[in-house]
Design an enzyme around this catalytic site. Structure first.
Site, PDB file in Angstrom:
ATOM      1  N   ILE A 142       0.915  -1.151   0.000  1.00  0.00           N
ATOM      2  CA  ILE A 142       0.000   0.000   0.000  1.00  0.00           C
ATOM      3  C   ILE A 142       0.951   1.197   0.000  1.00  0.00           C
ATOM      4  CG2 ILE A 142      -1.768   1.297   1.232  1.00  0.00           C
ATOM      5  CD1 ILE A 142      -2.799  -1.348   2.374  1.00  0.00           C
ATOM      6  N   PRO A 143       1.125   1.835  -1.158  1.00  0.00           N
ATOM      7  CA  PRO A 143       2.283   2.718  -1.395  1.00  0.00           C
ATOM      8  C   PRO A 143       2.206   4.116  -0.779  1.00  0.00           C
ATOM      9  CG  PRO A 143       0.918   2.645  -3.344  1.00  0.00           C
ATOM     10  CD  PRO A 143       0.306   1.687  -2.350  1.00  0.00           C
ATOM     11  N   CYS A 144       2.305   4.172   0.537  1.00  0.00           N
ATOM     12  CA  CYS A 144       2.300   5.470   1.225  1.00  0.00           C
ATOM     13  C   CYS A 144       3.546   6.287   0.884  1.00  0.00           C
ATOM     14  CB  CYS A 144       2.170   5.275   2.732  1.00  0.00           C
ATOM     15  SG  CYS A 144       3.352   4.142   3.455  1.00  0.00           S
ATOM     16  N   HIS A 145       4.605   5.637   0.408  1.00  0.00           N
ATOM     17  CA  HIS A 145       5.826   6.362   0.025  1.00  0.00           C
ATOM     18  C   HIS A 145       5.610   7.238  -1.205  1.00  0.00           C
ATOM     19  CE1 HIS A 145       5.948   2.543  -2.208  1.00  0.00           C
ATOM     20  NE2 HIS A 145       6.638   3.206  -3.133  1.00  0.00           N
TER      21      HIS A 145
END
Length: 184
Positions: free
Chosen positions: A134-137
Site C-alpha cells: 500500500i504505497p504510502c511512500h
C-alpha cells in the site's frame, strides 16, 4: 494469532504479518509505529501461503518489476477513515506521486464534503500498516517535499528512485522554520 515472517530487502529488514490468510502488516523493522508484538500472540511462520506470496511479490518489486497490489489478499486493520485513505493509496501508479492535499480533496469528494483536512489524511497515511505494497511512500507535500514516511526519508527516496520517479522537483526539507531545499 498473527503469523509473521522476516524478509531481507534492499531497504532493510521487513516484518510481514498475516491473519486469517490475509496480509495485515508489512513494516520496516524499527520504523515509527512499529507494532508492539508483545501485546499480540504471534508465531514466526515461514510456511504461510500469504506470507510466501508476499515474499514473491516483494522479490519481483525489488527486481524492478511492477507487481499488482490486487495479486495479494490485504486486510489492513484501521478505522473506516484510515481504510478509505489506504484504498486511495492503492490507486497511485508505480512511478508516480500524489500529494496529501490531492488525497484530501478525493476523500472529501467521496464523502460529499466541501473539504477534508490534509493533516487528517496525513495521519492515516502515516499509520498505513502495509508499507510498500500500500504505497504510502508515493505521497509528497504540495511543494514537492518528501515528508511523512514512517520508515524514514532515506528509504522513501530509495523506493521512489527504484520506481523511476522523476526526483528533480522533490526534496528532503531541512528541519525547522525556513526550510532550505535540499535536492535529492
Amino acid at each position: 494469532m498473527l503469523d509473521t515472517m522476516r524478509y531481507e530487502s534492499p531497504i532493510g529488514e521487513l516484518v510481514l504479518a498475516q491473519k486469517n490468510e490475509a496480509l495485515v502488516g508489512l513494516w520496516i523493522a524499527g520504523q515509527k509505529y512499529f507494532p508492539d508484538f508483545r501485546q499480540k500472540e504471534i508465531k514466526e511462520h515461514a510456511d504461510s501461503r500469504i506470507l510466501n506470496q508476499t515474499k514473491e511479490w516483494l522479490d519481483r518489486y525489488f527486481r524492478g518489476e511492477k507487481p499488482l497490489i490486487r495479486e495479494l489478499k490485504l486486510a489492513p486493520e484501521g478505522s473506516e477513515f484510515q481504510r478509505a485513505v489506504w484504498k486511495l493509496l492503492c490507486g497511485i501508479p508505480c512511478g508516480e506521486v500524489t500529494t496529501y492535499g490531492e488525497l484530501s480533496r478525493r476523500i472529501a469528494a467521496d464523502r460529499g464534503l466541501e473539504r477534508m483536512s490534509a493533516q487528517a489524511v496525513g495521519g492515516a497515511v502515516s499509520h498505513n500498516p502495509i508499507s510498500i505494497i500500500i504505497p504510502c511512500h508515493r505521497v509528497v507535500g504540495a511543494d514537492g517535499s518528501l515528508t511523512g514516511y514512517a520508515g524514514g526519508l532515506d528509504r522513501k527516496v530509495r523506493l521512489l528512485e527504484m520506481e523511476g520517479v522523476d526526483m528533480k522537483n522533490l526534496f528532503v526539507p531541512a528541519t525547522g522554520a525556513g526550510a532550505v531545499r535540499n535536492r535529492t
